[in-house]
Every structure is written in structure tokens, then in C-alpha cells.
Enzyme design. Structure first.
Site, short mmCIF file in Angstrom:
data_model
loop_
_atom_site.label_atom_id
_atom_site.label_comp_id
_atom_site.label_asym_id
_atom_site.label_seq_id
_atom_site.Cartn_x
_atom_site.Cartn_y
_atom_site.Cartn_z
N CYS A 11 21.00 -3.52 10.47
CA CYS A 11 21.93 -3.14 11.44
C CYS A 11 21.88 -4.13 12.60
O CYS A 11 21.53 -5.21 12.26
CB CYS A 11 21.82 -1.89 11.88
SG CYS A 11 20.44 -1.24 12.53
N ASN A 14 18.28 -2.37 14.92
CA ASN A 14 17.14 -1.73 14.16
C ASN A 14 16.48 -0.71 14.57
O ASN A 14 15.27 -0.55 14.52
CB ASN A 14 16.09 -2.85 13.70
CG ASN A 14 15.18 -2.74 12.57
OD1 ASN A 14 13.98 -2.80 12.35
ND2 ASN A 14 15.65 -1.68 11.47
N CYS A 16 18.52 2.32 15.41
CA CYS A 16 19.50 3.60 15.02
C CYS A 16 19.87 3.66 13.36
O CYS A 16 19.63 4.88 12.86
CB CYS A 16 20.76 3.71 15.82
SG CYS A 16 20.60 3.77 17.43
N ARG A 17 20.73 2.82 13.09
CA ARG A 17 21.00 3.26 11.51
C ARG A 17 20.17 2.52 10.50
O ARG A 17 19.84 3.27 9.63
CB ARG A 17 22.36 2.27 11.32
CG ARG A 17 23.53 2.87 12.36
CD ARG A 17 24.57 2.12 12.52
NE ARG A 17 24.41 0.98 13.14
CZ ARG A 17 25.32 -0.03 13.32
NH1 ARG A 17 26.48 -0.18 12.93
NH2 ARG A 17 24.95 -1.02 14.04
N SER A 18 19.76 1.33 10.34
CA SER A 18 19.13 0.80 9.16
C SER A 18 17.68 1.58 9.30
O SER A 18 16.97 1.64 8.06
CB SER A 18 18.63 -0.64 9.13
OG SER A 18 18.25 -1.13 10.36
N ASP A 129 28.39 2.56 14.77
CA ASP A 129 27.07 2.53 15.55
C ASP A 129 27.12 3.78 16.41
O ASP A 129 28.06 4.11 17.35
CB ASP A 129 27.38 1.23 16.25
CG ASP A 129 26.08 0.94 17.22
OD1 ASP A 129 25.07 1.78 17.36
OD2 ASP A 129 26.27 -0.21 17.69
P1 4NP Z 1 21.58 0.17 15.64
O1 4NP Z 1 22.23 0.43 16.99
O2 4NP Z 1 22.21 -1.32 15.22
O3 4NP Z 1 22.27 0.91 14.62
O4 4NP Z 1 20.26 -0.26 15.60
C1 4NP Z 1 22.09 -0.13 18.12
C2 4NP Z 1 20.96 -0.16 18.99
C3 4NP Z 1 21.12 -1.06 20.11
C4 4NP Z 1 21.93 -1.73 20.40
C5 4NP Z 1 23.33 -1.78 19.59
C6 4NP Z 1 23.30 -1.02 18.35
N1 4NP Z 1 21.87 -2.59 21.38
O5 4NP Z 1 23.17 -3.17 21.90
O6 4NP Z 1 20.87 -2.63 22.26
#
Ligand code: 4NP
Length: 160
Positions: A11, A14, A16-18, A129
Site C-alpha cells: 500500500c 504500510n 493501514c491496509r497492507s 485508504d
Molecule cells: P496505507 O495508509 O497506505 O493504507 O498505510 C496510509 C498511511 C499513511 C499515509 C497515507 C496512507 N500518509 O500519507 O502518511
């Protein structure tokens, strides 16, 4: 001994989703008695959260469903991952484009979207997201990822 099948989920951050996909897929593999046949990992295309544990809400929701993500630490996705992993599953089209831009014909990885495991008629092809949103978004991510990871394991076991 055959080599393990190496699976990586990707993702943006790294956190939240993955990490959910990594934890859920690892748990499915363990429940099926197949832990010695898989290596499971996750990474982010962005660098902001390298070394951090998964987001607090990600962990809370996963724990509520019996999956412990506390030992995970965010990694940055690199081109070397395309030679190390057999399957690289992106959470959304932006992550997929990032990965595809690094992909060379000689790389070992098969690259795709995780939700495509649910088939062409699936209502969603990207895991939304949840970062910055409320708990419902994280619950939804977990449910989507859980479904798709089940389908992924079925496909990989059919193919082996
Ligand atoms: P992820 O979510 O891609 O599912 O881990 C996010 C976590 C942090 C950010 C964006 C998406 N960020 O912009 O910091």
C-alpha cells in the site's frame, strides 16, 4: 523441500491496509497448516512511516477479529522485492502504477490488485485508504482484505 511461495502486499504507508493483508493472509495460511509453504510480507511505496508499527486503529480492528499485527514494522517497497517475491498484490491503482513502473520483464513477481482476486464482477477493485478517517473505514478495509485474501489463497493452492 520446495521453496516457499513468497507473497507481498503493498500500500502507500504500510501502516493501514497492507499490514492487515499480511496479518490476515498469514493467519489463513497457518490455519490451513501451510505456514512452511509461504513467506508473507508487506511494504509501502511511501517512506513516511518506515519502522513504525501498524496504525493504532488498524491494530485495534484486527485484534477484535483475532489477528495480532503488533510485531509488524513498516518497510519501504523497493525494486529488489520484484525479484524476491512471487506475488506482489497492490491495494490500489496508485500503488500498482508505482510497482509497474519498476517492473522489468526478467523479474519473478506476478503483480496485480488484491481485490482482483474477487473476480471481474467484484464491486470494488481498490481497497479504500482509511488513513485519517473513522473506525468504520478501517473495519471496511479489514472485511475487504479478509475476503480477497481467502480468494488469493485458493488461487495459489490451485496453482501449486
Ligand atoms: P496505507 O495508509 O497506505 O493504507 O498505510 C496510509 C498511511 C499513511 C499515509 C497515507 C496512507 N500518509 O500519507 O502518511
Amino acid at each position: 523441500m520446495t521453496e516457499p511461495l513468497r507473497v507481498q502486499f503493498v500500500c502507500l504507508g504500510n501502516i493501514c491496509r497492507s499490514p492487515v493483508a499480511e496479518g490476515v493472509f498469514r493467519a489463513l495460511v497457518a490455519r490451513a497448516g501451510l505456514s512452511n509453504r509461504f513467506e508473507v510480507a508487506s511494504a509501502g511505496t511511501g517512506r513516511w512511516h518506515i519502522g513504525e508499527p501498524p496504525h493504532t486503529m488498524t491494530q485495534t480492528v484486527a485484534r477484535g477479529r483475532g489477528v495480532d499485527l503488533s510485531a509488524q514494522r513498516a518497510r519501504h517497497f523497493g525494486v529488489a522485492d520484484l525479484d524476491r517475491f512471487d506475488e506482489v498484490l497492490a491495494m490500489d491503482a496508485q500503488n500498482l502504477a508505482h510497482i509497474r513502473a519498476l517492473l522489468q520483464p526478467n523479474h519473478r513477481a506476478r503483480v496485480g490488485l488484491l481485490l482482483d482476486e474477487l473476480g471481474a464482477s467484484a464491486p470494488l477493485h481498490e481497497v479504500p485508504d482509511p488513513y485519517g478517517g473513522d473506525r468504520d473505514g478501517f473495519e471496511r478495509v479489514h472485511s475487504l482484505v479478509e475476503q480477497a485474501c481467502g480468494a488469493l489463497l485458493e488461487r495459489l493452492m490451485r496453482g501449486r
